[in-house]
Design an enzyme around this catalytic site. Sequence first.
Site, PDB file in Angstrom:
ATOM      1  N   GLU A 219      34.070  22.769  73.102  1.00 36.72           N
ATOM      2  CA  GLU A 219      35.104  23.000  72.048  1.00 36.72           C
ATOM      3  C   GLU A 219      35.354  21.716  71.263  1.00 36.72           C
ATOM      4  O   GLU A 219      36.493  21.388  70.930  1.00 36.72           O
ATOM      5  CB  GLU A 219      36.432  23.511  72.631  1.00 36.72           C
ATOM      6  CG  GLU A 219      36.289  24.798  73.396  1.00 36.72           C
ATOM      7  CD  GLU A 219      36.570  26.059  72.585  1.00 36.72           C
ATOM      8  OE1 GLU A 219      36.557  27.122  73.207  1.00 36.72           O
ATOM      9  OE2 GLU A 219      36.790  25.996  71.350  1.00 36.72           O
TER      10      GLU A 219
HETATM   11  C1  LIG Z   1      28.744  24.737  79.834  1.00 34.02           C
HETATM   12  C2  LIG Z   1      28.718  24.721  78.347  1.00 34.02           C
HETATM   13  C3  LIG Z   1      29.111  25.844  77.642  1.00 34.02           C
HETATM   14  C4  LIG Z   1      29.064  25.855  76.249  1.00 34.02           C
HETATM   15  N1  LIG Z   1      29.396  27.001  75.585  1.00 34.02           N
HETATM   16  C5  LIG Z   1      29.193  27.074  74.239  1.00 34.02           C
HETATM   17  C6  LIG Z   1      29.365  28.303  73.544  1.00 34.02           C
HETATM   18  O1  LIG Z   1      29.729  29.329  74.138  1.00 34.02           O
HETATM   19  N2  LIG Z   1      29.113  28.345  72.222  1.00 34.02           N
HETATM   20  C7  LIG Z   1      28.698  27.242  71.528  1.00 34.02           C
HETATM   21  O2  LIG Z   1      28.488  27.350  70.341  1.00 34.02           O
HETATM   22  N3  LIG Z   1      28.534  26.049  72.140  1.00 34.02           N
HETATM   23  C8  LIG Z   1      28.757  25.947  73.497  1.00 34.02           C
HETATM   24  N4  LIG Z   1      28.556  24.744  74.133  1.00 34.02           N
HETATM   25  C9  LIG Z   1      28.089  23.611  73.390  1.00 34.02           C
HETATM   26  C10 LIG Z   1      29.103  22.513  73.222  1.00 34.02           C
HETATM   27  O3  LIG Z   1      30.080  22.884  72.316  1.00 34.02           O
HETATM   28  C11 LIG Z   1      28.324  21.249  72.822  1.00 34.02           C
HETATM   29  O4  LIG Z   1      27.669  20.803  73.976  1.00 34.02           O
HETATM   30  C12 LIG Z   1      29.242  20.178  72.282  1.00 34.02           C
HETATM   31  O5  LIG Z   1      29.736  20.533  71.040  1.00 34.02           O
HETATM   32  C13 LIG Z   1      28.532  18.822  72.172  1.00 34.02           C
HETATM   33  O6  LIG Z   1      27.307  18.926  71.530  1.00 34.02           O
HETATM   34  P1  LIG Z   1      25.984  18.280  72.178  1.00 34.02           P
HETATM   35  O7  LIG Z   1      25.924  18.748  73.569  1.00 34.02           O
HETATM   36  O8  LIG Z   1      24.859  18.587  71.299  1.00 34.02           O
HETATM   37  O9  LIG Z   1      26.268  16.751  72.211  1.00 34.02           O
HETATM   38  P2  LIG Z   1      26.034  15.684  71.036  1.00 34.02           P
HETATM   39  O10 LIG Z   1      26.653  16.186  69.788  1.00 34.02           O
HETATM   40  O11 LIG Z   1      24.635  15.282  71.002  1.00 34.02           O
HETATM   41  O12 LIG Z   1      26.924  14.494  71.562  1.00 34.02           O
HETATM   42  C14 LIG Z   1      26.499  13.562  72.561  1.00 34.02           C
HETATM   43  C15 LIG Z   1      27.533  12.479  72.690  1.00 34.02           C
HETATM   44  O13 LIG Z   1      27.672  11.775  71.451  1.00 34.02           O
HETATM   45  C16 LIG Z   1      28.999  11.844  70.999  1.00 34.02           C
HETATM   46  N5  LIG Z   1      29.003  11.966  69.533  1.00 34.02           N
HETATM   47  C17 LIG Z   1      28.379  12.868  68.763  1.00 34.02           C
HETATM   48  N6  LIG Z   1      28.659  12.689  67.487  1.00 34.02           N
HETATM   49  C18 LIG Z   1      29.454  11.615  67.400  1.00 34.02           C
HETATM   50  C19 LIG Z   1      30.090  10.928  66.339  1.00 34.02           C
HETATM   51  N7  LIG Z   1      29.988  11.302  65.059  1.00 34.02           N
HETATM   52  N8  LIG Z   1      30.852   9.871  66.658  1.00 34.02           N
HETATM   53  C20 LIG Z   1      31.015   9.485  67.933  1.00 34.02           C
HETATM   54  N9  LIG Z   1      30.461  10.105  68.971  1.00 34.02           N
HETATM   55  C21 LIG Z   1      29.683  11.157  68.716  1.00 34.02           C
HETATM   56  C22 LIG Z   1      29.596  13.028  71.673  1.00 34.02           C
HETATM   57  O14 LIG Z   1      31.008  12.937  71.786  1.00 34.02           O
HETATM   58  C23 LIG Z   1      28.936  12.996  73.029  1.00 34.02           C
HETATM   59  O15 LIG Z   1      29.589  12.082  73.847  1.00 34.02           O
HETATM   60  C24 LIG Z   1      28.643  24.699  75.546  1.00 34.02           C
HETATM   61  C25 LIG Z   1      28.266  23.573  76.257  1.00 34.02           C
HETATM   62  C26 LIG Z   1      28.291  23.567  77.628  1.00 34.02           C
HETATM   63  C27 LIG Z   1      27.839  22.329  78.350  1.00 34.02           C
END
Ligand SMILES: Cc1cc2nc3c(=O)[nH]c(=O)nc-3n(C[C@H](O)[C@H](O)[C@H](O)COP(=O)(O)OP(=O)(O)OC[C@H]3O[C@@H](n4cnc5c(N)ncnc54)[C@H](O)[C@@H]3O)c2cc1C
Lengths: 246, 529
Positions: B398
Amino acid sequence: MRILLPIKRVIDPYAKVKPLGDGSGIDTGNVKFDVNPFDEIAVEEAVRMKEKDPSIETIAISIGGAECEDQLRKCLAMGADKAILVESTREHDPSTIAHELKAWVEELKPDLILMGKQSTDGESNQVGQMLAALLGWPQATYASKITIEGGNIEVVRETDSGEETLTLPLPAVVTTDLRLNEPRYIALPGIIRARNKPLEKATEKSNKEPNIRYTKFQSPPARPAGRKVANVTELLAALSERGVSL
Amino acid sequence: MVTENALRGCSFFSSTPETAFAPEDFIADELLMIQMAEKFSREEILPQVEAIDQQEPGLMPALIAKAGELGFCGIDTPEAYGGLGLSKNLAARILEFLSLNGSFSVTIGITSGISQVGVSLFGNEAQKKKYLPLLTSGEQIGAYCLSEPNSGSDALSMSSRAEQKDGKWVINGTKMWISNAQWATQFIVLAKVEDKVTAFIVERDFPGVSIAREEHKMGLKGSSTARVVLENAEVPLENVIWEPGKGHYIAFNALNLGRFKLASMSIGPAREALRCAAAYASDRKQFGKSLVEFELIQKKLAESAARFFAAESMIYRTGALIDTAFDYCKTLDLPEIDANRKAAEEYAIECSACKVFATEAEGFIVDEAIQTYGGYGFTEEFPVARLYRDARVSRIYEGTNEINRIFLADRFLKRVKEGKASVVASGDSFVSELAGAAFAKVGDAPGQAKVGALSDLLMLSYAEQSARLRAARFPRYGAVYDLFLNWANVQAGQAYQQVTGEGVTIPAPRSANLGEIAQAVVRAKGPLD
Ligand SMILES: Cc1cc2nc3c(=O)[nH]c(=O)nc-3n(C[C@H](O)[C@H](O)[C@H](O)COP(=O)(O)OP(=O)(O)OC[C@H]3O[C@@H](n4cnc5c(N)ncnc54)[C@H](O)[C@@H]3O)c2cc1C
């Protein structure tokens, strides 16, 4: 057929209670209240009867302060058709409650009174019996199974020496035990529907004075620490020291 | 009477309301609903957590169906679509108590929340009638598909595409991390039409929709998480929500409300962890004493209760504000969709603050619960290990807490520019004074570390004020409030130093009797109430 369900508001049976500092009562600050669990079983039973026979009407009645409305609403949410709150803030004991209920029975003319065998606060276990005596009705206490058959009711009751089955003509008073049923989850829509079910507020009909006066509330004395014994011989010796002969 | 006062997003920063909604304000039969939710968790969910974690076939859908029968899958959805039409605040409180296990929590949280809210706020009548009743009844399960393998935090950079062909939408793309994927029959899918984000309702049986294998996760093992693959997926034209190009509003507003709900879903497990820790601390003896007699263990229980108290205070204050915003916006002369959008946006900052604060409080509480159990906490024999693993993702989804920390200060300053908030702090506490001073001194173009610290100050101001208002009404919380205040002051001091590069003197801590608070936690069997 009409079933009357007397309901008591009690302190949450799982809460640890303590007396007020001056011993004038129980400290009810920040404790939760609920329907007496035995009464809840009675309501559940009545609702199940009604599910089998929709012509049955169920009425929950409680004697007490305005706050008892919460418990009556819960009974309505469980499925009772209507509720009556007999507003009263004076002291009561089993006999005053039995007299008040008798007056309501004369007005409402139920065929069956289904109520808890006792309440988890006072644990008197008297109201059902007194009420049956005042009405001159048959009674079956500690019910663990109830079957209605025509104008009769068959009740399996739990006794110290086993199960006993009684057949009573209606009208009758039946008090419930724990094994009768397990109250249902109350569905949220039921709770919402209960908001619109009739809840009548009334004043007391009986002015019977209590026979019992509570003079002081105190915690039971703390139990002294036990003693560990090394083996069975020592245990037997310790028991015979206390006059237990085997 | 709902007045324009209902739209007071961010006003906590510059003024102190006389009073605020507290969890104690839920009334009689609402308490009965909350009690039923707890009963359902304790009797239907907690005894089966192992089978749930093993994803025993059919179990989770059966639990959702049972929850649906009891009304738990559509608490704040309008009655016309099979919901109960209750307030969002009550829905969140009920969800907290349905969330004592993380896997069940996320499953019901999504099917009753983010997978419905897009349709219920922005869908048309036919869509609402067709799709919502199947979710509110618990017969079907919903999912929400925004993230992709290469676009997580940067959600709008998604590569899924939709185009019209032969009287249908054809969607191509892969959605990643989709909760409920295995069980869901309805998916809200975000994809771009040309370069504009658009929301679609996609049924599992539509041609071209497939679900990949389950991800192997560190926690929430009982919840389904898998990729949803759309390969020339064919979607009827009428399944666009609102209109093409409005998907970002739908996605972000679903997220605003989703963050608020996630906050209550995070304190549910925290509540359970504190309950377990309190029980264990009073049973386990070492050196001839119960653990709860040791001050360092008392401190864990007391600090956990304090953090929980603050989280709870801010969450349900926010829920009540959101409800008044929705009620007020209904009275405006606006199309329903616009009114809903306005209401859902108003308290976006408070929602983010709740999400970050509550998920971090949860992280702290589950961690201290493990520590209270010692070695036993590290084994699977006891419930806290699962609570610990399940809690970790709350800070990631979220919107990660980093993304929320960027959003908070950024959005606040935007509101200030629009004249909808003031950067002059109320100064009603040390935290508030520091927050005001930090915003005054930050200067142009602060780096992320400073923005994050400003966001912390915003969040702490809101948490502290919410906790203070509640403690003022209910003196039994005085001690946990004091303990929370001591912690909040230190946190605010650090954040201020980060923003300004200046030193700051923290006020002397208030004295708080750790032993008494810990005993109260043991008596209350968890958070104080
Ligand atoms: C168990 C689980 C259930 C989920 N369920 C859903 C779902 O039902 N529907 C859905 O759509 N998504 C879902 N997600 C996805 C979730 O919303 C994403 O994992 C989340 O938004 C983070 O994206 P990412 O994993 O690609 O991490 P990334 O965006 O790659 O981030 C990696 C790290 O970099 C940091 N970061 C990224 N951008 C920046 C920035 N601009 N400045 C500073 N720091 C930054 C992040 O905070 C994080 O620490 C789920 C994830 C999990 C693990």
